[in-house]
Write a protein that holds these residues in place. Structure first.
Motif, PDB file in Angstrom:
ATOM      1  N   LYS A 148       0.818  -1.217   0.000  1.00  0.00           N
ATOM      2  CA  LYS A 148       0.000   0.000   0.000  1.00  0.00           C
ATOM      3  C   LYS A 148       0.857   1.274   0.000  1.00  0.00           C
ATOM      4  O   LYS A 148       0.557   2.257   0.685  1.00  0.00           O
ATOM      5  CB  LYS A 148      -0.975  -0.006   1.177  1.00  0.00           C
ATOM      6  CG  LYS A 148      -1.976  -1.144   1.098  1.00  0.00           C
ATOM      7  CD  LYS A 148      -2.935  -1.101   2.264  1.00  0.00           C
ATOM      8  CE  LYS A 148      -4.069  -2.054   2.068  1.00  0.00           C
ATOM      9  NZ  LYS A 148      -3.974  -3.354   2.505  1.00  0.00           N
TER      10      LYS A 148
ATOM     11  N   LYS B 253       2.147   4.729  -1.199  1.00  0.00           N
ATOM     12  CA  LYS B 253       1.343   5.830  -1.725  1.00  0.00           C
ATOM     13  C   LYS B 253       2.044   6.656  -2.801  1.00  0.00           C
ATOM     14  O   LYS B 253       1.401   7.159  -3.702  1.00  0.00           O
ATOM     15  CB  LYS B 253       0.923   6.741  -0.576  1.00  0.00           C
ATOM     16  CG  LYS B 253       0.014   6.046   0.429  1.00  0.00           C
ATOM     17  CD  LYS B 253      -0.475   7.022   1.472  1.00  0.00           C
ATOM     18  CE  LYS B 253      -1.352   6.394   2.512  1.00  0.00           C
ATOM     19  NZ  LYS B 253      -2.447   5.617   2.049  1.00  0.00           N
ATOM     20  N   THR B 254       3.384   6.806  -2.697  1.00  0.00           N
ATOM     21  CA  THR B 254       4.104   7.677  -3.627  1.00  0.00           C
ATOM     22  C   THR B 254       5.312   6.958  -4.213  1.00  0.00           C
ATOM     23  O   THR B 254       6.138   6.428  -3.477  1.00  0.00           O
ATOM     24  CB  THR B 254       4.581   8.961  -2.912  1.00  0.00           C
ATOM     25  OG1 THR B 254       3.458   9.603  -2.313  1.00  0.00           O
ATOM     26  CG2 THR B 254       5.231   9.915  -3.894  1.00  0.00           C
TER      27      THR B 254
ATOM     28  N   SER C 188       0.932   4.935 -11.189  1.00  0.00           N
ATOM     29  CA  SER C 188      -0.146   5.843 -10.780  1.00  0.00           C
ATOM     30  C   SER C 188      -1.492   5.135 -10.686  1.00  0.00           C
ATOM     31  O   SER C 188      -2.401   5.632 -10.024  1.00  0.00           O
ATOM     32  CB  SER C 188      -0.251   7.029 -11.746  1.00  0.00           C
ATOM     33  OG  SER C 188      -0.891   6.672 -12.953  1.00  0.00           O
TER      34      SER C 188
ATOM     35  N   CYS D  52      -1.212   3.512  -6.893  1.00  0.00           N
ATOM     36  CA  CYS D  52      -0.850   4.313  -5.724  1.00  0.00           C
ATOM     37  C   CYS D  52      -1.453   5.711  -5.866  1.00  0.00           C
ATOM     38  O   CYS D  52      -2.079   6.010  -6.873  1.00  0.00           O
ATOM     39  CB  CYS D  52       0.673   4.357  -5.544  1.00  0.00           C
ATOM     40  SG  CYS D  52       1.560   5.178  -6.864  1.00  0.00           S
ATOM     41  N   ASP D  53      -1.240   6.529  -4.867  1.00  0.00           N
ATOM     42  CA  ASP D  53      -1.834   7.873  -4.879  1.00  0.00           C
ATOM     43  C   ASP D  53      -1.123   8.844  -5.808  1.00  0.00           C
ATOM     44  O   ASP D  53      -1.736   9.745  -6.364  1.00  0.00           O
ATOM     45  CB  ASP D  53      -1.837   8.463  -3.464  1.00  0.00           C
ATOM     46  CG  ASP D  53      -2.756   7.704  -2.518  1.00  0.00           C
ATOM     47  OD1 ASP D  53      -3.587   6.901  -2.992  1.00  0.00           O
ATOM     48  OD2 ASP D  53      -2.638   7.913  -1.294  1.00  0.00           O
ATOM     49  N   LEU D  54       0.209   8.660  -5.945  1.00  0.00           N
ATOM     50  CA  LEU D  54       0.989   9.602  -6.748  1.00  0.00           C
ATOM     51  C   LEU D  54       2.212   8.910  -7.325  1.00  0.00           C
ATOM     52  O   LEU D  54       2.943   8.233  -6.599  1.00  0.00           O
ATOM     53  CB  LEU D  54       1.448  10.788  -5.880  1.00  0.00           C
ATOM     54  CG  LEU D  54       2.355  11.827  -6.536  1.00  0.00           C
ATOM     55  CD1 LEU D  54       1.635  12.548  -7.676  1.00  0.00           C
ATOM     56  CD2 LEU D  54       2.840  12.832  -5.484  1.00  0.00           C
TER      57      LEU D  54
ATOM     58  N   LYS E 290      -2.549  12.191 -10.445  1.00  0.00           N
ATOM     59  CA  LYS E 290      -1.838  11.058  -9.848  1.00  0.00           C
ATOM     60  C   LYS E 290      -0.574  10.678 -10.615  1.00  0.00           C
ATOM     61  O   LYS E 290       0.202   9.858 -10.151  1.00  0.00           O
ATOM     62  CB  LYS E 290      -2.757   9.827  -9.806  1.00  0.00           C
ATOM     63  CG  LYS E 290      -3.904   9.953  -8.836  1.00  0.00           C
ATOM     64  CD  LYS E 290      -4.783   8.723  -8.873  1.00  0.00           C
ATOM     65  CE  LYS E 290      -3.984   7.502  -8.521  1.00  0.00           C
ATOM     66  NZ  LYS E 290      -4.767   6.298  -8.342  1.00  0.00           N
TER      67      LYS E 290
END
Length: 184
Positions: free
Chosen positions: A34, A36-37, A53, A56-58, A77
């Protein structure tokens, strides 16, 4: 959860410069943890950055050349930064976009020893605890030796004291390979 087989199909159709089994492992690991970036140094046409992208978030891709595909995949994203990874403007822009929070660093830019070492030294401190640093092209192959690829040498030099693993499929690969360092 994103269907990684569909994501690979998209990547393959767009001529990604990664190997299926290795990239699938990479995407799956990002998704399982998980993260995120993701920051990719040497994103080329941006296909792998776009894939990141989607899970993940970014995802941020850096490259010294601009490609028309960037406009097609760019979103909130999926961000592309035009510049050399060691330029202060590029570093500042990445810090602004990521809010100085990077979970995964993917080093796949300049493959000479100095460039790989620089990317590691400059960006590894920006990877959060529990994150990972991934070197591409660590397979010990005739091809990599011929082009003087420094990824394996730098990976070997810096992998201690990290928990680390190598993803090279098949083991006698003629190119590719991922050297993975897990930040404590």
């Amino acid at each position: 959860m994103t269907d990684l087989k569909e994501l690979w199909k998209f990547a393959e159709e767009n001529n990604i410069q990664q190997k299926e089994e290795e990239f699938y492992w990479f995407l799956n690991t990002i998704q399982e943890h998980k993260y995120k970036t993701v920051l990719e140094i040497g994103c080329h046409k941006g296909i792998s950055t776009y894939c990141f992208s989607q899970i993940c978030d970014l995802a941020i891709g850096i490259d010294k050349n601009k490609y028309e595909q960037w406009e097609k995949y760019r979103s909130d994203k999926c961000v592309y930064v035009l510049g050399h990874s060691k330029d202060s403007r590029t570093i500042h822009e990445v810090e602004e976009i990521s809010n100085k929070n990077i979970d995964v660093l993917f080093i796949d830019g300049g493959h000479g020893i100095r460039q790989v070492l620089y990317d590691y030294e400059w960006y590894n401190s920006r990877v959060s605890s529990g994150g990972m640093i991934v070197f591409h092209d660590i397979a010990d192959s005739v091809f990599h030796r011929k082009i003087r690829c420094g990824a394996r040498k730098i990976y070997e030099r810096v992998k201690h004291p990290y928990k680390y693993e190598e993803i090279i499929i098949p083991k006698d690969s003629t190119w590719g390979g991922l050297g993975v360092l897990y930040k404590p």
